[in-house]
Scaffold this active site. Structure first.
Site, PDB file in Angstrom:
ATOM      1  N   GLU C  64       0.823  -1.212   0.000  1.00  0.00           N
ATOM      2  CA  GLU C  64       0.000   0.000   0.000  1.00  0.00           C
ATOM      3  C   GLU C  64       0.857   1.261   0.000  1.00  0.00           C
ATOM      4  OE1 GLU C  64      -0.876  -2.757   1.442  1.00  0.00           O
ATOM      5  OE2 GLU C  64      -2.909  -3.095   0.737  1.00  0.00           O
ATOM      6  N   HIS C 133     -10.968  -4.392   9.373  1.00  0.00           N
ATOM      7  CA  HIS C 133     -11.673  -4.192   8.099  1.00  0.00           C
ATOM      8  C   HIS C 133     -12.968  -3.416   8.313  1.00  0.00           C
ATOM      9  CE1 HIS C 133      -9.021  -7.663   7.339  1.00  0.00           C
ATOM     10  NE2 HIS C 133      -9.094  -7.376   6.061  1.00  0.00           N
TER      11      HIS C 133
HETATM   12  C1  LIG Z   1      -2.061  -4.504   4.105  1.00  0.00           C
HETATM   13  C2  LIG Z   1      -3.091  -5.396   3.538  1.00  0.00           C
HETATM   14  N1  LIG Z   1      -3.447  -5.258   2.248  1.00  0.00           N
HETATM   15  C3  LIG Z   1      -4.378  -6.067   1.703  1.00  0.00           C
HETATM   16  C4  LIG Z   1      -5.000  -7.027   2.442  1.00  0.00           C
HETATM   17  C5  LIG Z   1      -6.075  -7.925   1.825  1.00  0.00           C
HETATM   18  N2  LIG Z   1      -5.621  -9.319   1.781  1.00  0.00           N
HETATM   19  C6  LIG Z   1      -5.962 -10.213   2.726  1.00  0.00           C
HETATM   20  S1  LIG Z   1      -5.235 -11.707   2.505  1.00  0.00           S
HETATM   21  C7  LIG Z   1      -4.456 -11.161   1.116  1.00  0.00           C
HETATM   22  C8  LIG Z   1      -3.553 -12.061   0.374  1.00  0.00           C
HETATM   23  C9  LIG Z   1      -2.461 -12.540   1.248  1.00  0.00           C
HETATM   24  O1  LIG Z   1      -1.624 -13.406   0.527  1.00  0.00           O
HETATM   25  P1  LIG Z   1      -0.489 -14.186   1.265  1.00  0.00           P
HETATM   26  O2  LIG Z   1       0.260 -13.260   2.151  1.00  0.00           O
HETATM   27  O3  LIG Z   1       0.283 -14.892   0.232  1.00  0.00           O
HETATM   28  O4  LIG Z   1      -1.249 -15.214   2.215  1.00  0.00           O
HETATM   29  P2  LIG Z   1      -2.213 -16.398   1.792  1.00  0.00           P
HETATM   30  O5  LIG Z   1      -3.592 -15.835   1.778  1.00  0.00           O
HETATM   31  O6  LIG Z   1      -1.787 -16.904   0.463  1.00  0.00           O
HETATM   32  O7  LIG Z   1      -2.062 -17.396   2.864  1.00  0.00           O
HETATM   33  C10 LIG Z   1      -4.771  -9.828   0.849  1.00  0.00           C
HETATM   34  C11 LIG Z   1      -4.273  -9.047  -0.286  1.00  0.00           C
HETATM   35  C12 LIG Z   1      -4.628  -7.104   3.793  1.00  0.00           C
HETATM   36  N3  LIG Z   1      -5.210  -7.999   4.605  1.00  0.00           N
HETATM   37  N4  LIG Z   1      -3.678  -6.294   4.305  1.00  0.00           N
END
Ligand SMILES: Cc1ncc(C[n+]2csc(CCOP(=O)(O)OP(=O)(O)O)c2C)c(N)n1
Ligand SMILES: Cc1ncc(C[n+]2csc(CCOP(=O)(O)OP(=O)(O)O)c2C)c(N)n1
Ligand SMILES: [Mg+2]
Ligand SMILES: [Mg+2]
Lengths: 341, 329, 329, 341
Positions: C64, C133
């Protein structure tokens, strides 16, 4: 240094006047900075004043490859970048004097130099943001199909910061036309990079982002010139970003007026002074017989005279009108007014 | 100087308080840039590196988000971090950690985790520090539940409040106006604490109340003095605590004076004065003989040039004028 | 549905506005996580990736701060970025870029650089989205000069304001309450814009004014309807614009009703209601027949469980009760 | 995979019951997750619910080396970490049901699991902060001279974020007792890591911070077990942090209820399902004759029964009292009340 030697030869054959140009550009920065440091001591420059003395080869070697349309984003130590990108010394001096004729109309001071007309897109008092902004300018250039290039100058202190990590990665995954120039002068204020970074090799960080990284002697302007040429050309071709690590040193205090308390030895300072980028090129130019010593002295006099004139210009300039303090918070102040101001 | 007190600057007093707490509790440590051997850009830790060593007086890389997040975890694990931002402006890069983590972890864990963290930094306009080194920001930390915020204006409060802040199990912002750092004042020689959450009545009066925030306190006191000549008797409250707001002390004063001015260098919209005004206009509506007045810094980014910088901060004269207007209502 | 209008959801209307502006101006591009082929977590860009391609509908890594800083530079270089945060909560990691860069660059450059950037994201409490959220945050962007902020409550405003925001040379926050996204309403079929900076009188009345922020608007309208039965004639203003605040529309209404309630799901201290109250208590002191009242969400981090979540948001019944209390003053 | 084989042998000889323990732990997570997914579908679990199905070997292999006093900091996909660290399935289920008996008293839900009593220091709905918090816990442990270890679990999505960069560097320069466990499941929601990262090798990033990095098959619990053993021991000895990249896959949607729209092929999902960490260990255990197939079936039944009991517990639990909504915003609510609540 073999890289530097190759470069040098190439540069001489390709651009017969190149070294002379680079030399004069470095002189301009040096003399302006020395006058600004004096003005600080005399109370004309307020706030913090971080000079570029000792690092001139970096700004000059990189900006030599930039057009007016290319965009530079710089830091708290930004006078040298502004001057090398084409901001008049008068406007830089007047800005530090807080005058209406300054490049930021007196609103910015030393750490906030804006001159978009010549592609000097700003300097920042916060470490980090300029890296990201250069990525964004690169994004806009790519979006518009322009072959413009964006350059971020930043210190070793920014390398450990999240902005570096996020910015380099974004530029790399989208092949943006950006050159990242880290001026590794070994310290962030007085905190050594070797203490602050788990791995003090900056150039190798590029691998983590999938883009090329090059370490060079940042006190050798011709070496900087060569790697910058490659990096700028790569960006302009649309092949993506490059990280340059220019190993250099500031020979004055972190900011004017700050004591030099023990964080670095006199020997270290002296050893870098002995490798002063201007002196290095001077002895090369004179040593190889390309320029006579008294010709160079004449240039020096001229640079000093111009720096003094910039100071005089600043001193004679009006203060900003306090009634303008509310202008330009948003775009409701017209573009026409912007040009006037 | 009485036998039981000493004259110290704001910075010296705060540093003494920090050192005392570090002696008292080995779990207190400080992080920041240049706070080690150098002793801090504002001398906040001068001499403390030699006394407490590098693990308790810790120089950091330029990673505001990183070390705030780190201190969050350290607090969760039972240590008592003090984050020294130098200029508070740098806190903004850690804002996500503060609002979403530091402010919420006690609540989310039903108090099974505590958040003993002090966040200190220099605020305010002055000395042509320019737009990235002049912010105030405190309303953000009143809007978001979970923080305590103090803006002391005297050496005595600086020391006493910093000590209390360090002992508190809550995140406390301790904000030091750059122009107050050299202020000298009496500080008790004996150990003492000052309470969080309390405003101080610095001058009593009957005709109007000024609530002053931080650096506005000396200006308000001087303004009150200058108005005394023309027969106006002004009460001056040094707000000291931004979060929580000490509404009781303000209402008590307004009950007496019927007139209220809030003087704050920070921006007006959604600022501390807005909240005070709204509370007084609700809870003290019938006490008011005139509309509540607010005097604030100009609503613009802070400019560098002295000619412009002066134009954005409320001067002592501006306080006098605002009081005259208020008294004339 | 009239010939010249269509019924759309809030999300559909906003998306139509975005698509129109992207057609109109090739320098508009969108960044965000999952906004590409997937079309956005909240369907903000559904179908647009196929129309505009990856350089204009750009999926990003979870950075972000990085992409806000990047968009800052892109705007300085003449592009018109739209940052889609999905949940606005994620904006906090970019707060330094926003406050110190985005908000200030026009000022610092005397308008030689402009900052045409839209920052959009979902706000608000609902659906057990839990504490990371569910934020609102808008007072931060009124306190800091340099931003415009809108919180539309109808599809018509969503489309018209998003289009105007994209055309604006200023940074504009376009905030979408999660519980309003499925709201259906009439939207003109012909191209139109809605102006920034204006509140909307949604219901006229004589006995009291409710200024409602975003999701509180439908609750306030329903509360007004339910009070009409008991002879109370309530005026409802949908604030729409947080920055700048449309004080004129509010004062005009208070001049008529003499009574003001501000209903806002967001926290009370230093919130939008504080600023409105303070302004009305100063500029409209003589218009008021009763103290200004504020109704806000509970001053606590947002909890997950429905039993707790319900307890933190002001309900329609709470609006009715607050109005009854106000009318009884 | 030679590393895995070496490990495996070592683990077997050192800890005869180790594999059985790890197997049962994985089963517990799997069965609990499947019941939670069902509860989500039935409307009992609200908000977002990210299951750990397919990744069980990572949490289990790492947490096997942790004591109660060690601290785990996890993410939005944190059920598995909580269970592996010793939070009762009843408390996890009740939390997702929003009940007063949940590990966060119903305040948190799926993304906010707190159980400091067993060293589960929290999960976060924001990507990144937990990395930094683990560094901080490591700092506190080092400051106190304790040999406790802090672990951060995070996804590939966090690797491009500034928190990763700043956190790893800080832990490295101060030799903090931290283990960074990246669960590289190839996607962040539906954005591929190969798109989002200029260099998709996570483990090699460690070099940029001057600490060791190890990539392992995250679906092979014994392989995870071995590298985790090394990493935890290194941290506990005071030698500093390690970055582990566990290559794994989530076999369910990013979050329950989300459609699986085209970002990954059925073949890819199937190929990873074929390498399911539980099935892998099962066939090893049965294949080598260490355990009879029907003994394993009995464990499975037991795990399923316990998971169902956890759901029943959750269902029967009371909702939090709305009057408690103002409690614990700050420390003025006493520690005693905290224990009671
Ligand atoms: C700072 C932030 N930006 C966006 C999100 C929205 N979001 C939640 S889970 C996710 C993907 C996370 O991917 P990863 O870290 O690879 O974990 P996985 O879900 O694959 O276990 C996103 C973009 C968030 N929670 N926090
Ligand atoms: C985010 C942030 N934190 C702290 C500072 C204070 N500060 C100003 S310059 C500086 C050191 C910068 O070091 P480096 O990046 O190496 O540049 P150099 O001064 O050596 O040219 C620091 C810490 C700042 N400006 N911004
Ligand atoms: Mg440096
Ligand atoms: Mg992932």
């Amino acid at each position: 240094m073999s890289v530097a030697q190759t470069v040098h030869a190439a540069a001489v054959s390709d651009h017969p006047d190149r070294e002379l140009h680079l030399y004069k550009e470095m002189l301009k920065i040096r003399e302006t900075e020395l006058q600004l440091a004096r003005a600080y001591r005399d109370g004309h420059v307020m706030g913090a004043c971080h000079t570029y003395v000792g690092q001139e080869a970096v700004a000059v070697g990189v900006c030599a490859h930039l057009q007016v349309e290319d965009a530079v984003f710089s830091t708290h130590r930004g006078h040298g970048h502004a001057l090398a990108k084409g901001v008049a010394a008068t406007e830089v001096a007047a800005e530090l004097f807080g005058r209406a004729t300054g490049c930021s109309g007196g609103r910015g001071g030393s750490m906030h130099l804006f001159s978009p007309e010549v592609g000097m897109m700003g300097t920042t008092g916060i470490v980090g943001p300029n890296i990201l902004q250069a990525v964004g300018a690169g994004y806009a250039f790519q979006l518009n199909g322009e072959d413009r290039v964006a350059v971020a100058f930043f210190g070793d202190g920014a390398v450990n910061n999240g902005a570096f990590h996020e910015g380099l990665n974004l530029a790399s995954i989208w092949d943006l036309p950006v050159v990242f120039v880290c001026e590794n002068n070994l310290y962030a204020t007085e905190v050594p990079f070797a203490y602050a970074a788990g791995n003090p090799e900056v150039a190798m960080r590029a691998e983590g982002y999938g883009c090329p990284g090059r370490a060079v002697d940042g006190n050798n302007v011709m070496e900087v010139d060569t790697v910058a040429e490659e990096a700028v050309a790569r960006a302009r071709r649309g092949d993506g970003p490059t990280l340059l690590e220019c190993k250099t040193y500031r020979t004055r205090a972190h900011a004017e007026g700050m004591p030099e308390v023990g964080y670095r030895t006199q020997e270290e300072v002296d050893s870098w002074r002995a490798r002063d980028p201007i002196a290095l090129l001077r002895s090369h130019l004179v040593g190889t017989g390309r320029v006579a010593a008294d010709e160079i002295s004449a240039w020096e006099d001229k640079a000093r005279t111009e720096a003094l004139a910039a100071i005089e210009f600043a001193k004679a300039s009006p203060w900003p009108d306090p009634r303008t303090v509310f202008d330009f918070v948003d775009s409701s102040d017209s573009a026409e007014a912007a040009r006037r101001s | 100087m009485s036998a039981a007190s000493q004259t110290l600057t704001f910075t010296e007093a705060a540093r003494e308080g920090l050192a005392e707490e570090m002696e008292r509790d080995a779990s207190v440590f400080v992080v920041g840039e240049g706070i080690g051997e150098r002793g801090g850009n504002f001398n906040t830790t001068l001499g403390l590196f030699d006394r407490f060593g590098p693990s308790r007086i810790r120089d950091t890389p330029i990673t505001e988000r990183g070390f705030v997040g780190m201190c969050t975890g350290a607090a969760m694990a039972g240590a008592r971090p003090v984050v020294d931002f130098m200029f508070l402006d740098f806190i903004l890069d850690a804002f996500g950690e503060l609002v979403n983590q530091v402010a919420k972890i006690q609540y989310m864990s039903s108090g099974r985790l505590r958040m003993p963290m002090v966040l200190r930094g220099c605020i305010g306009v002055g000395g042509s520090a320019a737009t990235h080194h002049s912010g105030n920001y405190y309303p953000f930390f009143l809007h978001q539940p979970g923080f305590k915020v103090v803006v002391p204006s005297t050496p005595r409060d600086a020391k006493g409040l910093l000590k209390t802040a360090i002992r508190s199990d809550d995140p406390v912002l301790f904000l030091e106006h750059k122009l107050l750092l050299a202020t000298r004042g009496e500080v008790p020689s004996e150990p003492y604490l000052e309470p969080l959450g309390r405003a101080r009545v610095r001058r009593t009066g009957r005709h109007a109340t000024v609530v002053a925030v931080g650096v506005m306190t000396p200006k308000a006191l001087a303004a009150a003095d200058s108005l005394a000549g023309s027969g106006h008797d002004i009460e001056v409250i040094d707000l000291v605590s931004i979060a929580p707001l000490d509404t009781a002390t303000i209402l008590e004063s307004v009950a007496k004076t019927g007139r209220l001015l809030i003087a704050d260098e920070d921006y007006q919209p959604c600022g501390v004065g807005a909240e005070i005004s709204a509370r007084v206009c609700t809870d003290g509506f019938d006490l008011l003989d005139a509309p509540v007045a607010r005097l604030n810094g100009a609503y613009v980014p802070i400019p560098y040039s002295p000619s412009l910088e002066q134009a954005v901060v409320p001067s002592q004269d501006a306080v006098v004028q605002a009081l005259r207007d208020l008294l004339a209502e």
